[in-house]
Every structure is written in structure tokens, then in C-alpha cells.
Design a protein around this motif. Structure first.
Motif, mmCIF file in Angstrom:
data_model
loop_
_atom_site.group_PDB
_atom_site.id
_atom_site.type_symbol
_atom_site.label_atom_id
_atom_site.label_comp_id
_atom_site.label_asym_id
_atom_site.label_seq_id
_atom_site.Cartn_x
_atom_site.Cartn_y
_atom_site.Cartn_z
ATOM 1 N N ASP A 199 -8.947 42.200 26.215
ATOM 2 C CA ASP A 199 -7.719 42.729 26.281
ATOM 3 C C ASP A 199 -7.770 43.720 24.166
ATOM 4 O O ASP A 199 -8.429 43.233 23.339
ATOM 5 C CB ASP A 199 -6.126 42.280 26.218
ATOM 6 N N THR A 220 0.050 43.564 26.095
ATOM 7 C CA THR A 220 -1.618 44.294 25.465
ATOM 8 C C THR A 220 -1.868 45.881 25.293
ATOM 9 O O THR A 220 -0.214 46.476 26.053
ATOM 10 C CB THR A 220 -2.455 44.215 26.997
ATOM 11 N N LYS A 238 -1.972 35.440 31.275
ATOM 12 C CA LYS A 238 -1.733 36.374 31.755
ATOM 13 C C LYS A 238 0.028 36.516 32.680
ATOM 14 O O LYS A 238 0.256 35.882 33.438
ATOM 15 C CB LYS A 238 -2.024 37.473 32.419
#
Length: 361
Positions: A199, A220, A238
Motif C-alpha cells: 500500500d 490508503t 484490510k
């Protein structure tokens, strides 16, 4: 008089009044009598004071003067207005890297790898142990961490500092190895673990780290999701964004904030500001909490950045101003404006802040 801890303290009505004073006024009241002098070290009163303080979210801005090499800190409070203070008690030139529940994580500017935790209101500080064994050289080029997070639990008065970034081998930009260091205030030491992340993060979403539910959260750079670090088990994962934000949102800007203890997304377009709140953390269910017209500040929209919010108001920064939007009466107000030259936009060094008497030790 009521008894709290080992001694006698003023009755509950007086305690409730004192717990609503600004920190400076509270410390000045120590001279009244011995009982009041001991209040700031009493567990019951400290818990009461901080419990009330965390509900009043502010903005802390590091302002650099164009004509001077030093900077000052501006605190913008929805209730009390604007105040100014400095970090001169650190005896080092520092940069504020993260903020959580009244504590600041600062990195030394001249000495890489040196970090402080401080409470700017009580002027208490703690120098953290060195986070790295080797100095920065061209053969070991790992610089300051990409992500810096501070997680402070106001009830237990313990904190953790997170430094995370990509390991760069000599001659390579990145090999995909994501190294994370976590400092535990109770153990007074760093622990290290490695994962694999690909990321990227802009300056703004590196700054806007949110501590809720025992985890730190970063948006992100591609706005593809939220990167979550669970501090109980040191695991990265995530979290998806709301479907309405993830898809068909070209041209919108998205920011990650806190909202009264919940994770929140602020989505800004040319005409609207949508505020999403993660109402069910375990099920990852987002809810649209507010939809705000930006017609009144249309000329400022391209350069506004939300910094902090509660259910009652939202603080936003522009290049030279700090604005507040009152959500109940839908009124915009300028709270602070830079009167002279500033080397950086205000949003570049703005953090959510609370005025507490939490200790660093």
C-alpha cells in the motif's frame, strides 16, 4: 467532604466544577488549598477530568513562521476559542507526528530515530528508548517511518507507539517487506514484527491515523480501503470502504477521522460533504450520518481538509484558516486565520487533539 483514595477531597459538586476547568486554570487552582493541590494525582479525579475532556475535540496546528526558523502550536477549541503554546520544554527541535487523547508523539528533527511522548498541557514528557540499533547510513538507508501511530487508552492511562515502513535494501527502492515496531509504555520496550504490504499513503492519510476499538487505522493513498493494525495481536488487515464510496466516486476526496469513538469517513465533492460512520465495527457496516452542503464556502472547497469532528461539529483546515461547521444549526464559522507569512498550508501539520491530564509515565 467525600473520601477518594487515601484522603479527603471536595464534595462531588466541586469536583464536577473543577473537572470542567481548562488544564492551566486547574493547575493554578492548586494554590487554593492542600486538598486541591492533590487533585491532579488522585485517580478518581483524573479519570473524571479525562472522561469529560475527551468529549471536547479540538484541532492542534503547528504553524511555521516564514520569517523565523521556529514554529508554535495553535490549539483551536470550539468552546474556548484559540490558544497558543510551545514544546520548548522538550529542549529539542521536534515535529509532531501523531496525537491521541491529549498526548503527542514527536520526532526529533536533528536526531533521527529519537521520539518523545508528551502532554503539552501539563508539560510532562517521556523520552522513548532508541527504536533502531544502527544509525542511518547509505548502506542502511531506512529513514523515518512511513506510518507513525499513537494509541492512548484514557481509562488505563497506557499507550503504544507504532512505527511502520518498508525496508529498503541498498540499491533497491523497496523489497515489499513492511517492518513494524511497537513501543509499549507499560513494558518500556519496542517489539518488532514483519509483514508484507504494497500500500501507498499520501501525506494527508499518513497524518490522519485513528485509534478506535483497540486498533489503529489508516486510509490508503488509492482509497481502496482502510489499513488496520490490531494492537492486541499485532496483526495487519484490510477493511473495505462503504460501497457508495468505493465505486463511482471519481473526483471525490476521502478522509479518515474519528466520530465520538467510532471510525468515520468524510467524503468531499465540489458541492457536498458526506460523513460516514462505522456503526457496527465487527460487521463492518457503514452508515451515512450527515450530508452537508458546501455552497456557503464554495470558493474554499478545493483546499479544505477535515481534521476532527464530533456529532456536533466538524473542524476543517485550509491553507491559512481553520473553519468549524456546527452540524445542528448548519452554521460555518472561521475560528483561526494566519495573519502573516506561513511556510506550509495549515492542513499540512494539523492534528485532532484533546486537552487531558493524562500522564506519559
Amino acid at each position: 467532604m467525600n473520601s477518594h483514595g487515601d484522603g479527603f477531597f471536595p464534595d462531588e459538586v466541586v469536583l464536577q466544577i473543577l473537572a470542567r476547568l481548562p488544564v492551566k486554570s486547574l493547575f493554578r487552582s492548586k494554590t487554593v488549598c492542600k486538598l486541591w493541590y492533590r487533585l491532579s494525582s488522585d485517580k478518581y479525579f483524573v479519570h473524571l477530568y479525562n472522561e469529560l475532556s475527551v468529549k471536547n475535540l479540538m484541532v492542534l496546528v503547528e504553524v511555521s513562521e516564514a520569517s523565523e526558523s521556529k514554529s508554535c502550536l495553535i490549539c483551536v477549541d470550539n468552546l474556548r476559542g484559540v490558544s497558543e503554546f510551545s514544546l520548548d520544554f522538550l529542549k529539542d527541535r521536534v515535529k509532531v507526528r501523531a496525537s491521541c487523547n491529549g498526548l503527542l508523539c514527536c520526532s526529533s528533527i536533528p536526531d533521527k530515530g529519537v521520539y518523545y511522548i508528551c502532554n503539552p498541557m501539563t508539560r510532562e514528557l517521556r523520552l522513548l528508548p532508541r527504536s533502531r540499533e544502527r544509525p542511518v547510513t547509505r548502506f542502511y538507508p531506512d529513514g523515518e517511518a512511513i506510518l507513525v501511530g499513537l494509541a492512548c487508552d484514557s481509562s488505563s492511562q497506557k499507550f503504544k507507539v507504532v512505527l511502520a515502513g518498508y525496508h529498503r535494501s541498498f540499491g533497491h527502492r523497496s523489497d515489499g517487506t513492511f517492518i513494524c515496531l511497537v513501543f509499549d509504555s507499560e513494558l518500556n520496550k519496542w517489539t518488532k514484527f514483519v509483514s508484507f504490504q504494497d500500500d501507498h499513503f499520501t501525506h494527508m492519510n499518513r497524518n490522519q491515523v485513528v485509534f478506535v476499538n483497540g486498533s489503529l487505522h489508516w486510509l490508503t493513498g488509492s482509497c481502496s480501503g482502510v489499513l488496520v493494525l490490531d494492537l492486541d495481536c499485532d496483526v495487519w488487515r484490510k477493511m473495505p470502504l462503504p460501497e457508495q464510496v468505493s465505486y463511482g466516486s471519481t473526483g471525490n476526496r476521502i478522509y479518515l477521522l474519528e466520530s465520538d469513538g467510532c471510525l468515520s469517513l468524510v467524503q468531499i465533492s465540489d458541492a457536498w460533504m458526506n460523513i460516514w460512520v462505522l456503526k457496527d465495527y465487527e460487521r463492518e457496516e457503514w452508515q451515512l450520518a450527515d450530508r452537508v452542503s458546501l455552497r456557503c464556502i464554495r470558493g474554499l472547497v478545493p483546499g479544505i481538509f477535515p481534521i476532527s469532528q464530533t456529532g456536533e461539529y466538524v473542524f476543517l483546515a485550509t491553507h491559512k484558516q481553520v473553519l468549524v461547521y456546527q452540524r445542528k444549526n448548519r452554521v460555518w464559522k472561521e475560528m483561526y486565520s494566519v495573519k502573516n507569512g506561513s511556510t506550509l498550508p495549515l492542513w499540512f501539520s494539523a492534528h485532532a487533539f484533546r486537552s487531558t491530564i493524562l500522564s506519559c509515565h
